[in-house]
Design a protein around this motif. Structure first.
Motif, mmCIF file in Angstrom:
data_model
loop_
_atom_site.group_PDB
_atom_site.id
_atom_site.type_symbol
_atom_site.label_atom_id
_atom_site.label_comp_id
_atom_site.label_asym_id
_atom_site.label_seq_id
_atom_site.Cartn_x
_atom_site.Cartn_y
_atom_site.Cartn_z
ATOM 1 N N ALA A 69 0.632 -1.205 -0.016
ATOM 2 C CA ALA A 69 0.016 -0.173 0.095
ATOM 3 C C ALA A 69 0.941 1.272 0.000
ATOM 4 N N VAL A 70 0.405 2.294 -0.545
ATOM 5 C CA VAL A 70 0.897 3.611 -0.736
ATOM 6 C C VAL A 70 0.122 4.704 -0.073
ATOM 7 N N ARG A 71 0.827 5.457 0.765
ATOM 8 C CA ARG A 71 0.297 6.620 1.407
ATOM 9 C C ARG A 71 -0.151 7.744 0.495
ATOM 10 N N ILE A 72 -1.341 8.123 0.340
ATOM 11 C CA ILE A 72 -1.936 9.146 -0.542
ATOM 12 C C ILE A 72 -2.215 10.573 0.073
ATOM 13 N N HIS A 73 -2.395 11.640 -0.677
ATOM 14 C CA HIS A 73 -2.919 12.789 0.213
ATOM 15 C C HIS A 73 -4.306 12.640 0.709
ATOM 16 N N SER A 74 -4.388 13.180 1.940
ATOM 17 C CA SER A 74 -5.701 13.268 2.363
ATOM 18 C C SER A 74 -5.672 14.661 3.299
ATOM 19 N N SER A 75 -6.843 15.550 3.473
ATOM 20 C CA SER A 75 -6.806 16.746 3.805
ATOM 21 C C SER A 75 -6.957 16.563 5.509
ATOM 22 N N GLU A 76 -6.317 17.172 6.486
ATOM 23 C CA GLU A 76 -6.434 17.014 7.690
ATOM 24 C C GLU A 76 -7.051 18.123 8.478
ATOM 25 N N ASP A 77 -8.199 18.580 7.489
ATOM 26 C CA ASP A 77 -8.940 20.000 8.157
ATOM 27 C C ASP A 77 -9.624 19.808 9.390
ATOM 28 N N LEU A 78 -10.178 18.617 9.606
ATOM 29 C CA LEU A 78 -11.293 18.594 10.592
ATOM 30 C C LEU A 78 -10.669 17.659 11.548
ATOM 31 N N LEU A 79 -10.458 16.428 10.927
ATOM 32 C CA LEU A 79 -10.077 15.272 12.002
ATOM 33 C C LEU A 79 -8.506 14.657 11.628
ATOM 34 N N PRO A 80 -7.937 14.176 12.464
ATOM 35 C CA PRO A 80 -6.605 13.554 12.011
ATOM 36 C C PRO A 80 -7.019 12.283 11.267
ATOM 37 N N ASN A 81 -6.364 11.940 10.091
ATOM 38 C CA ASN A 81 -6.572 10.866 9.274
ATOM 39 C C ASN A 81 -5.492 10.398 8.549
ATOM 40 N N VAL A 82 -5.202 9.451 7.703
ATOM 41 C CA VAL A 82 -4.301 9.021 6.903
ATOM 42 C C VAL A 82 -4.888 8.344 5.816
ATOM 43 N N ALA A 83 -4.488 8.186 4.548
ATOM 44 C CA ALA A 83 -5.186 7.455 3.318
ATOM 45 C C ALA A 83 -4.091 6.779 2.701
ATOM 46 N N PHE A 84 -4.485 5.681 2.105
ATOM 47 C CA PHE A 84 -3.747 4.785 1.390
ATOM 48 C C PHE A 84 -4.307 4.271 0.045
ATOM 49 N N SER A 85 -3.621 4.040 -0.817
ATOM 50 C CA SER A 85 -4.091 3.039 -2.118
ATOM 51 C C SER A 85 -3.274 1.805 -1.848
ATOM 52 N N THR A 86 -4.343 0.775 -1.964
ATOM 53 C CA THR A 86 -3.776 -0.502 -1.673
ATOM 54 C C THR A 86 -3.467 -1.241 -3.096
ATOM 55 N N PRO A 87 -2.761 -2.362 -3.034
ATOM 56 C CA PRO A 87 -2.229 -3.106 -4.086
ATOM 57 C C PRO A 87 -3.804 -3.837 -4.729
ATOM 58 N N ASP A 88 -4.715 -3.941 -4.115
ATOM 59 C CA ASP A 88 -5.724 -4.599 -4.768
ATOM 60 C C ASP A 88 -6.747 -3.478 -5.277
ATOM 61 N N GLY A 89 -6.363 -2.343 -5.390
ATOM 62 C CA GLY A 89 -7.085 -1.623 -6.225
ATOM 63 C C GLY A 89 -8.291 -0.613 -5.303
ATOM 64 N N LYS A 90 -8.138 -0.600 -3.898
ATOM 65 C CA LYS A 90 -8.869 0.113 -2.861
ATOM 66 C C LYS A 90 -8.182 1.249 -2.292
#
Length: 154
Positions: free
Chosen positions: A92-113
């Motif tokens: 999986a690869v980390r992708i951009h996500s906005s952290e305006d409201l809540l702490p978060n982190v986003a990923f693109s996964t090898p299975d296309g999700k």
């Protein structure tokens, strides 16, 4: 070069809810948002006396699991790891996500999700939008909770 965040531990004298909120915010989300390629909680399993550990090592380190004969107890690190391990698989690869409201982190996964881990360590439920390209979804996360959202990338 790769950055690995390792050996973060949960103490036997900790408090489950507070430890969960702190570790999700600072270890899981924080390390990943700051370019860590891996995040490890220490250690996987221990007995009821927090053993084994190396001489001179921390004697209060609770494993993700406490194993006592045939009894297995799931501790806070089990749930911290669980939010990432089910959705953020190897490759999986980390992708951009906005952290305006809540702490978060986003990923693109090898299975296309796409996977989004969101924390609400506040005292009230918070509604927020998840947007990807032209798609949007409204979500609400209860107070003092963490949620993992999955959706197909295409």
């Amino acid at each position: 070069m790769k950055l690995y965040f390792t050996e973060q531990w949960v103490g036997s004298d900790g408090e489950f809810g507070g430890d969960l909120m702190w570790h999700i915010r600072h270890v899981l989300i924080g390390a990943c948002r700051n370019w860590s390629s891996a995040v490890l909680e220490w250690n996987l399993a221990a007995d009821p006396f927090c053993c084994p550990h190396t001489p001179g090592g921390e004697a209060r380190c609770v494993g993700a699991l406490t194993i006592d004969g045939d009894r297995v107890e799931r501790n806070v690190a089990y749930y911290i790891i669980g939010h990432a391990a089910k959705a953020v698989r190897p490759g999986a690869v980390r992708i951009h996500s906005s952290e305006d409201l809540l702490p978060n982190v986003a990923f693109s996964t090898p299975d296309g999700k796409l996977a989004l881990i969101v924390l609400n360590d506040g005292d009230t439920a918070v509604g927020f939008d998840i947007r990807y390209r032209e798609l949007a979804a409204r979500a609400e996360i209860p107070a003092k909770s963490v949620a993992t959202y999955l959706w197909p990338a295409d």
